[in-house]
Design a protein around this motif. Structure first.
Motif, PDB file in Angstrom:
ATOM      1  N   VAL A  29      18.931  29.114   7.519  1.00 57.68           N
ATOM      2  CA  VAL A  29      19.382  30.179  10.231  1.00 57.68           C
ATOM      3  C   VAL A  29      19.541  30.981   9.526  1.00 57.68           C
ATOM      4  O   VAL A  29      19.663  31.827   9.883  1.00 57.68           O
ATOM      5  CB  VAL A  29      20.014  28.695  10.092  1.00 57.68           C
ATOM      6  CG1 VAL A  29      19.790  28.972  12.210  1.00 57.68           C
ATOM      7  CG2 VAL A  29      19.109  27.072  10.392  1.00 57.68           C
ATOM      8  N   ASP A  30      20.933  31.128   8.901  1.00 60.30           N
ATOM      9  CA  ASP A  30      21.608  32.619   8.602  1.00 60.30           C
ATOM     10  C   ASP A  30      20.913  33.569   8.392  1.00 60.30           C
ATOM     11  O   ASP A  30      20.573  34.652   8.382  1.00 60.30           O
ATOM     12  CB  ASP A  30      23.259  32.577   8.357  1.00 60.30           C
ATOM     13  CG  ASP A  30      23.491  34.132   8.758  1.00 60.30           C
ATOM     14  OD1 ASP A  30      23.705  34.343   9.985  1.00 60.30           O
ATOM     15  OD2 ASP A  30      24.123  34.468   7.816  1.00 60.30           O
ATOM     16  N   ARG A  88      17.958  34.458  10.081  1.00 59.05           N
ATOM     17  CA  ARG A  88      18.695  35.091  11.091  1.00 59.05           C
ATOM     18  C   ARG A  88      17.961  36.771  10.818  1.00 59.05           C
ATOM     19  O   ARG A  88      17.862  37.679  11.835  1.00 59.05           O
ATOM     20  CB  ARG A  88      19.994  34.645  11.827  1.00 59.05           C
ATOM     21  CG  ARG A  88      20.203  35.370  13.340  1.00 59.05           C
ATOM     22  CD  ARG A  88      21.384  34.985  12.911  1.00 59.05           C
ATOM     23  NE  ARG A  88      22.842  35.555  12.180  1.00 59.05           N
ATOM     24  CZ  ARG A  88      23.227  37.137  13.068  1.00 59.05           C
ATOM     25  NH1 ARG A  88      22.839  37.753  12.939  1.00 59.05           N
ATOM     26  NH2 ARG A  88      24.242  37.410  10.773  1.00 59.05           N
ATOM     27  N   GLN A  89      18.962  37.442   9.966  1.00 61.81           N
ATOM     28  CA  GLN A  89      18.913  38.262   9.347  1.00 61.81           C
ATOM     29  C   GLN A  89      18.006  39.021   8.916  1.00 61.81           C
ATOM     30  O   GLN A  89      17.885  40.504   9.271  1.00 61.81           O
ATOM     31  CB  GLN A  89      20.398  38.875   8.635  1.00 61.81           C
ATOM     32  CG  GLN A  89      21.520  38.440   8.826  1.00 61.81           C
ATOM     33  CD  GLN A  89      22.683  38.102   7.638  1.00 61.81           C
ATOM     34  OE1 GLN A  89      23.017  39.126   7.191  1.00 61.81           O
ATOM     35  NE2 GLN A  89      23.260  37.217   7.632  1.00 61.81           N
ATOM     36  N   GLY A 134      15.943  30.009  12.224  1.00 60.03           N
ATOM     37  CA  GLY A 134      16.023  30.222  11.682  1.00 60.03           C
ATOM     38  C   GLY A 134      15.381  31.439  12.383  1.00 60.03           C
ATOM     39  O   GLY A 134      16.066  32.855  13.074  1.00 60.03           O
ATOM     40  N   ASP A 173      13.927  31.458  16.071  1.00 55.66           N
ATOM     41  CA  ASP A 173      14.421  31.637  16.845  1.00 55.66           C
ATOM     42  C   ASP A 173      15.796  32.449  16.848  1.00 55.66           C
ATOM     43  O   ASP A 173      15.927  32.987  17.213  1.00 55.66           O
ATOM     44  CB  ASP A 173      14.593  30.024  17.215  1.00 55.66           C
ATOM     45  CG  ASP A 173      13.715  28.978  18.089  1.00 55.66           C
ATOM     46  OD1 ASP A 173      12.762  29.967  18.408  1.00 55.66           O
ATOM     47  OD2 ASP A 173      13.834  28.366  17.951  1.00 55.66           O
ATOM     48  N   ALA A 174      16.490  32.266  16.118  1.00 62.05           N
ATOM     49  CA  ALA A 174      17.763  33.494  15.295  1.00 62.05           C
ATOM     50  C   ALA A 174      17.720  34.968  14.986  1.00 62.05           C
ATOM     51  O   ALA A 174      18.123  35.835  15.606  1.00 62.05           O
ATOM     52  CB  ALA A 174      18.800  32.716  14.857  1.00 62.05           C
ATOM     53  N   HIS A 175      16.108  35.076  14.020  1.00 64.36           N
ATOM     54  CA  HIS A 175      16.072  36.219  13.848  1.00 64.36           C
ATOM     55  C   HIS A 175      15.236  36.625  15.483  1.00 64.36           C
ATOM     56  O   HIS A 175      15.351  38.147  15.186  1.00 64.36           O
ATOM     57  CB  HIS A 175      14.763  36.027  12.634  1.00 64.36           C
ATOM     58  CG  HIS A 175      14.513  37.771  12.669  1.00 64.36           C
ATOM     59  ND1 HIS A 175      14.936  38.505  11.692  1.00 64.36           N
ATOM     60  CD2 HIS A 175      12.771  37.353  13.092  1.00 64.36           C
ATOM     61  CE1 HIS A 175      14.450  39.553  11.500  1.00 64.36           C
ATOM     62  NE2 HIS A 175      12.897  39.043  11.964  1.00 64.36           N
ATOM     63  N   ARG A 176      14.643  36.101  16.361  1.00 66.31           N
ATOM     64  CA  ARG A 176      14.274  37.378  17.026  1.00 66.31           C
ATOM     65  C   ARG A 176      15.691  37.613  18.672  1.00 66.31           C
ATOM     66  O   ARG A 176      15.828  38.893  18.612  1.00 66.31           O
ATOM     67  CB  ARG A 176      13.555  35.913  17.987  1.00 66.31           C
ATOM     68  CG  ARG A 176      11.684  35.900  17.343  1.00 66.31           C
ATOM     69  CD  ARG A 176      11.041  35.108  18.368  1.00 66.31           C
ATOM     70  NE  ARG A 176      10.062  34.451  17.480  1.00 66.31           N
ATOM     71  CZ  ARG A 176       9.752  33.430  17.050  1.00 66.31           C
ATOM     72  NH1 ARG A 176      10.890  32.029  16.879  1.00 66.31           N
ATOM     73  NH2 ARG A 176       8.505  32.708  16.378  1.00 66.31           N
ATOM     74  N   GLU A 177      16.313  36.885  18.510  1.00 64.88           N
ATOM     75  CA  GLU A 177      17.700  37.187  19.673  1.00 64.88           C
ATOM     76  C   GLU A 177      18.475  38.005  18.530  1.00 64.88           C
ATOM     77  O   GLU A 177      18.437  39.123  19.217  1.00 64.88           O
ATOM     78  CB  GLU A 177      18.252  35.588  19.229  1.00 64.88           C
ATOM     79  CG  GLU A 177      19.309  35.959  19.908  1.00 64.88           C
ATOM     80  CD  GLU A 177      20.268  34.572  20.689  1.00 64.88           C
ATOM     81  OE1 GLU A 177      21.990  34.998  20.378  1.00 64.88           O
ATOM     82  OE2 GLU A 177      20.222  33.895  20.514  1.00 64.88           O
ATOM     83  N   PHE A 178      18.119  38.154  17.045  1.00 66.09           N
ATOM     84  CA  PHE A 178      19.053  39.198  16.483  1.00 66.09           C
ATOM     85  C   PHE A 178      18.559  40.239  16.648  1.00 66.09           C
ATOM     86  O   PHE A 178      18.964  41.386  17.140  1.00 66.09           O
ATOM     87  CB  PHE A 178      19.329  38.704  14.713  1.00 66.09           C
ATOM     88  CG  PHE A 178      19.970  39.431  13.748  1.00 66.09           C
ATOM     89  CD1 PHE A 178      21.294  40.128  14.278  1.00 66.09           C
ATOM     90  CD2 PHE A 178      18.943  40.498  12.751  1.00 66.09           C
ATOM     91  CE1 PHE A 178      21.612  40.767  13.678  1.00 66.09           C
ATOM     92  CE2 PHE A 178      19.780  41.243  12.204  1.00 66.09           C
ATOM     93  CZ  PHE A 178      21.283  41.756  12.049  1.00 66.09           C
ATOM     94  N   CYS A 224      11.170  43.971  13.843  1.00 69.38           N
ATOM     95  CA  CYS A 224      11.374  43.730  12.863  1.00 69.38           C
ATOM     96  C   CYS A 224      10.870  45.070  11.820  1.00 69.38           C
ATOM     97  O   CYS A 224      10.005  44.731  12.110  1.00 69.38           O
ATOM     98  CB  CYS A 224      10.817  42.180  12.444  1.00 69.38           C
ATOM     99  SG  CYS A 224      10.594  41.696  10.967  1.00 69.38           S
TER     100      CYS A 224
END
Length: 95
Positions: free
Chosen positions: A25-26, A29-30, A66, A68-73, A81
């Motif tokens: 997921v991390d 995310r990145q 992942g 969802d976390a990417h969009r937030e990041f 992006c």
């Protein structure tokens, strides 16, 4: 000890599952996710867990978490992006 596979030495405990999931997921995310790399690799890793501990992966979508976390990041960075192969690229908000 019942969570350690005697043949391979792999740890199939809930904590090992959570650590593997968090790592994927991390990564997404990145860096986002590409059909050519991350999506295929996440499916492979998740399938290994499904084989050994199906109760852990049931209803748990690593890729969606992942992305969802990417969009937030990306939103928190205040810029779009930059990865042209990211499968979330078209759905990210414009900065």
């Amino acid at each position: 000890m019942e969570d350690i596979d005697p043949a391979s030495g792999y740890n199939h405990s809930r904590s090992a599952y959570e650590a593997a999931r968090a790592s994927w997921v991390d990564l997404v995310r990145q860096h986002g996710a590409s059909e050519f790399h991350e999506v295929r690799d996440i499916e492979w890793a998740r399938a290994l867990w499904a084989e050994k501990r199906p109760q852990f992966v049931e209803g748990d979508d690593w890729l969606s978490a992942g992305l969802d976390a990417h969009r937030e990041f990306i939103t928190s960075l205040g810029r779009p992006c930059g990865r042209s192969t990211c499968i979330a690229h078209d759905t990210l908000p414009e900065a």
